[in-house]
Design an enzyme around this catalytic site. Sequence first.
Site, PDB file in Angstrom:
ATOM      1  N   ARG A 235      12.449   4.973  12.798  1.00 35.92           N
ATOM      2  CA  ARG A 235      11.202   5.741  12.693  1.00 35.92           C
ATOM      3  C   ARG A 235      10.284   5.427  13.875  1.00 35.92           C
ATOM      4  O   ARG A 235      10.751   4.961  14.908  1.00 35.92           O
ATOM      5  CB  ARG A 235      10.541   5.460  11.324  1.00 35.92           C
ATOM      6  CG  ARG A 235      11.451   5.851  10.159  1.00 35.92           C
ATOM      7  CD  ARG A 235      10.793   5.603   8.817  1.00 35.92           C
ATOM      8  NE  ARG A 235       9.625   6.453   8.627  1.00 35.92           N
ATOM      9  CZ  ARG A 235       8.739   6.292   7.629  1.00 35.92           C
ATOM     10  NH1 ARG A 235       8.937   5.313   6.746  1.00 35.92           N
ATOM     11  NH2 ARG A 235       7.693   7.081   7.532  1.00 35.92           N
TER      12      ARG A 235
ATOM     13  N   ALA B 146       3.050  -0.762   5.015  1.00 36.58           N
ATOM     14  CA  ALA B 146       2.550  -0.838   6.391  1.00 36.58           C
ATOM     15  C   ALA B 146       2.034  -2.237   6.747  1.00 36.58           C
ATOM     16  O   ALA B 146       1.997  -2.598   7.935  1.00 36.58           O
ATOM     17  CB  ALA B 146       1.442   0.197   6.588  1.00 36.58           C
TER      18      ALA B 146
ATOM     19  N   ASN C 169       8.089  -5.565  -0.578  1.00 39.49           N
ATOM     20  CA  ASN C 169       7.921  -4.406   0.299  1.00 39.49           C
ATOM     21  C   ASN C 169       6.429  -4.318   0.584  1.00 39.49           C
ATOM     22  O   ASN C 169       5.664  -3.799  -0.234  1.00 39.49           O
ATOM     23  CB  ASN C 169       8.438  -3.120  -0.351  1.00 39.49           C
ATOM     24  CG  ASN C 169       8.352  -1.937   0.604  1.00 39.49           C
ATOM     25  OD1 ASN C 169       7.722  -2.010   1.661  1.00 39.49           O
ATOM     26  ND2 ASN C 169       9.010  -0.845   0.244  1.00 39.49           N
TER      27      ASN C 169
ATOM     28  N   TYR D 292      11.203   8.918   0.941  1.00 32.98           N
ATOM     29  CA  TYR D 292      11.188   7.831  -0.046  1.00 32.98           C
ATOM     30  C   TYR D 292      11.869   8.187  -1.372  1.00 32.98           C
ATOM     31  O   TYR D 292      11.983   7.324  -2.245  1.00 32.98           O
ATOM     32  CB  TYR D 292       9.744   7.390  -0.302  1.00 32.98           C
ATOM     33  CG  TYR D 292       9.061   6.866   0.949  1.00 32.98           C
ATOM     34  CD1 TYR D 292       9.473   5.675   1.532  1.00 32.98           C
ATOM     35  CD2 TYR D 292       8.032   7.574   1.568  1.00 32.98           C
ATOM     36  CE1 TYR D 292       8.874   5.191   2.697  1.00 32.98           C
ATOM     37  CE2 TYR D 292       7.422   7.104   2.725  1.00 32.98           C
ATOM     38  CZ  TYR D 292       7.849   5.918   3.279  1.00 32.98           C
ATOM     39  OH  TYR D 292       7.262   5.446   4.433  1.00 32.98           O
TER      40      TYR D 292
ATOM     41  N   PRO E  82       0.795  -1.227   0.000  1.00 37.18           N
ATOM     42  CA  PRO E  82       0.000   0.000   0.000  1.00 37.18           C
ATOM     43  C   PRO E  82       0.829   1.279   0.000  1.00 37.18           C
ATOM     44  O   PRO E  82       1.863   1.357   0.671  1.00 37.18           O
ATOM     45  CB  PRO E  82      -0.818  -0.099   1.297  1.00 37.18           C
ATOM     46  CG  PRO E  82      -0.139  -1.123   2.131  1.00 37.18           C
ATOM     47  CD  PRO E  82       0.511  -2.075   1.165  1.00 37.18           C
ATOM     48  N   ASN E  83       0.352   2.217  -0.770  1.00 35.74           N
ATOM     49  CA  ASN E  83       0.900   3.574  -0.890  1.00 35.74           C
ATOM     50  C   ASN E  83       2.216   3.642  -1.672  1.00 35.74           C
ATOM     51  O   ASN E  83       2.703   4.735  -1.951  1.00 35.74           O
ATOM     52  CB  ASN E  83       1.091   4.226   0.499  1.00 35.74           C
ATOM     53  CG  ASN E  83      -0.215   4.353   1.247  1.00 35.74           C
ATOM     54  OD1 ASN E  83      -1.195   4.851   0.689  1.00 35.74           O
ATOM     55  ND2 ASN E  83      -0.285   3.871   2.473  1.00 35.74           N
TER      56      ASN E  83
ATOM     57  N   HIS F  84      12.478  -2.558   2.862  1.00 34.08           N
ATOM     58  CA  HIS F  84      11.871  -1.261   3.188  1.00 34.08           C
ATOM     59  C   HIS F  84      12.828  -0.183   2.708  1.00 34.08           C
ATOM     60  O   HIS F  84      14.039  -0.271   2.952  1.00 34.08           O
ATOM     61  CB  HIS F  84      11.622  -1.113   4.691  1.00 34.08           C
ATOM     62  CG  HIS F  84      10.597  -2.068   5.197  1.00 34.08           C
ATOM     63  ND1 HIS F  84       9.255  -1.906   4.951  1.00 34.08           N
ATOM     64  CD2 HIS F  84      10.722  -3.214   5.909  1.00 34.08           C
ATOM     65  CE1 HIS F  84       8.593  -2.911   5.496  1.00 34.08           C
ATOM     66  NE2 HIS F  84       9.455  -3.721   6.087  1.00 34.08           N
TER      67      HIS F  84
ATOM     68  N   ARG G 215       5.114  10.808  -2.860  1.00 35.53           N
ATOM     69  CA  ARG G 215       4.813  10.608  -1.443  1.00 35.53           C
ATOM     70  C   ARG G 215       6.048  10.912  -0.589  1.00 35.53           C
ATOM     71  O   ARG G 215       7.083  10.255  -0.758  1.00 35.53           O
ATOM     72  CB  ARG G 215       4.425   9.139  -1.271  1.00 35.53           C
ATOM     73  CG  ARG G 215       4.298   8.684   0.142  1.00 35.53           C
ATOM     74  CD  ARG G 215       4.266   7.166   0.207  1.00 35.53           C
ATOM     75  NE  ARG G 215       4.002   6.758   1.561  1.00 35.53           N
ATOM     76  CZ  ARG G 215       4.208   5.540   2.032  1.00 35.53           C
ATOM     77  NH1 ARG G 215       4.663   4.589   1.227  1.00 35.53           N
ATOM     78  NH2 ARG G 215       3.961   5.264   3.280  1.00 35.53           N
TER      79      ARG G 215
ATOM     80  N   GLU H 162      12.495  -9.324   2.296  1.00 31.72           N
ATOM     81  CA  GLU H 162      11.695  -8.151   2.669  1.00 31.72           C
ATOM     82  C   GLU H 162      12.544  -6.900   2.459  1.00 31.72           C
ATOM     83  O   GLU H 162      13.716  -6.873   2.852  1.00 31.72           O
ATOM     84  CB  GLU H 162      11.295  -8.264   4.143  1.00 31.72           C
ATOM     85  CG  GLU H 162      10.483  -7.086   4.642  1.00 31.72           C
ATOM     86  CD  GLU H 162      10.162  -7.180   6.137  1.00 31.72           C
ATOM     87  OE1 GLU H 162      10.739  -8.042   6.828  1.00 31.72           O
ATOM     88  OE2 GLU H 162       9.334  -6.374   6.592  1.00 31.72           O
TER      89      GLU H 162
HETATM   90  C1  DQA Z   1       7.993   1.276   3.981  1.00 29.13           C
HETATM   91  C2  DQA Z   1       8.043   1.482   5.503  1.00 29.13           C
HETATM   92  C3  DQA Z   1       6.670   1.268   6.115  1.00 29.13           C
HETATM   93  O1  DQA Z   1       6.729   1.481   7.518  1.00 29.13           O
HETATM   94  C4  DQA Z   1       5.671   2.224   5.506  1.00 29.13           C
HETATM   95  O2  DQA Z   1       4.380   1.974   6.026  1.00 29.13           O
HETATM   96  C5  DQA Z   1       5.672   2.207   4.036  1.00 29.13           C
HETATM   97  C6  DQA Z   1       6.946   2.172   3.336  1.00 29.13           C
HETATM   98  C7  DQA Z   1       9.368   1.569   3.328  1.00 29.13           C
HETATM   99  O3  DQA Z   1       9.566   1.117   2.210  1.00 29.13           O
HETATM  100  O4  DQA Z   1      10.190   2.273   3.909  1.00 29.13           O
HETATM  101  O5  DQA Z   1       4.639   2.305   3.390  1.00 29.13           O
HETATM  102  O6  DQA Z   1       7.678  -0.080   3.713  1.00 29.13           O
END
Ligand code: DQA
Length: 151
Positions: free
Chosen positions: A104, A74, A71, A22, A9-10, A97, A17, A95
């Site tokens: 954070r 959240a 990835n 990012y 998501p996102n 991020h 964003r 995984e």
């Molecule tokens: C993320 C880190 C997560 O905590 C966050 O919710 C994201 C992006 C990252 O790539 O740093 O959406 O996965």
Amino acid sequence: MRILIINGPNLNLLGRREPEIYGPLSFEEYFQQLKTRFGGLHLEYFQSNHEGAILDKLHDAGMRADGVVLNAGAFAHTSIAIADAVAAIRTPTVEVHISNVFAREAYRHQAYLSAKCDGCITGLGLEGYALAIEYLAHRFRSAQTLEGPQV
Ligand code: DQA
């Protein structure tokens, strides 16, 4: 060798964003760079904001992919279902991020997912995806050397 990158998501908003966290690049732009850099591999990219769609894609990856870069955004911190799917498929999964989740908010320090993945790369920006692919390709080649070529 087929590697599937799954973004949760996102992450469709990368480039727009919170660029201070990012970065300025969209994932589509970065994916083109990855395809050039890893020309010998078959890379696929999937993004969804929906947990069920990510589950379906992981099940599919279990049948078709040699490695997964995940990835989960959240969902990494909240979804037992996605962690269970990674454990179920047994396809090597890394995984990623982009940001350093441990630097954070405290709620990002919890990760149901991490223990089910082969490894976790966090905080190295988009380069984390490339490093994950390097690892999966190395692992695949090592397995082939030990077992002989797959027919
Ligand atoms: C993320 C880190 C997560 O905590 C966050 O919710 C994201 C992006 C990252 O790539 O740093 O959406 O996965």
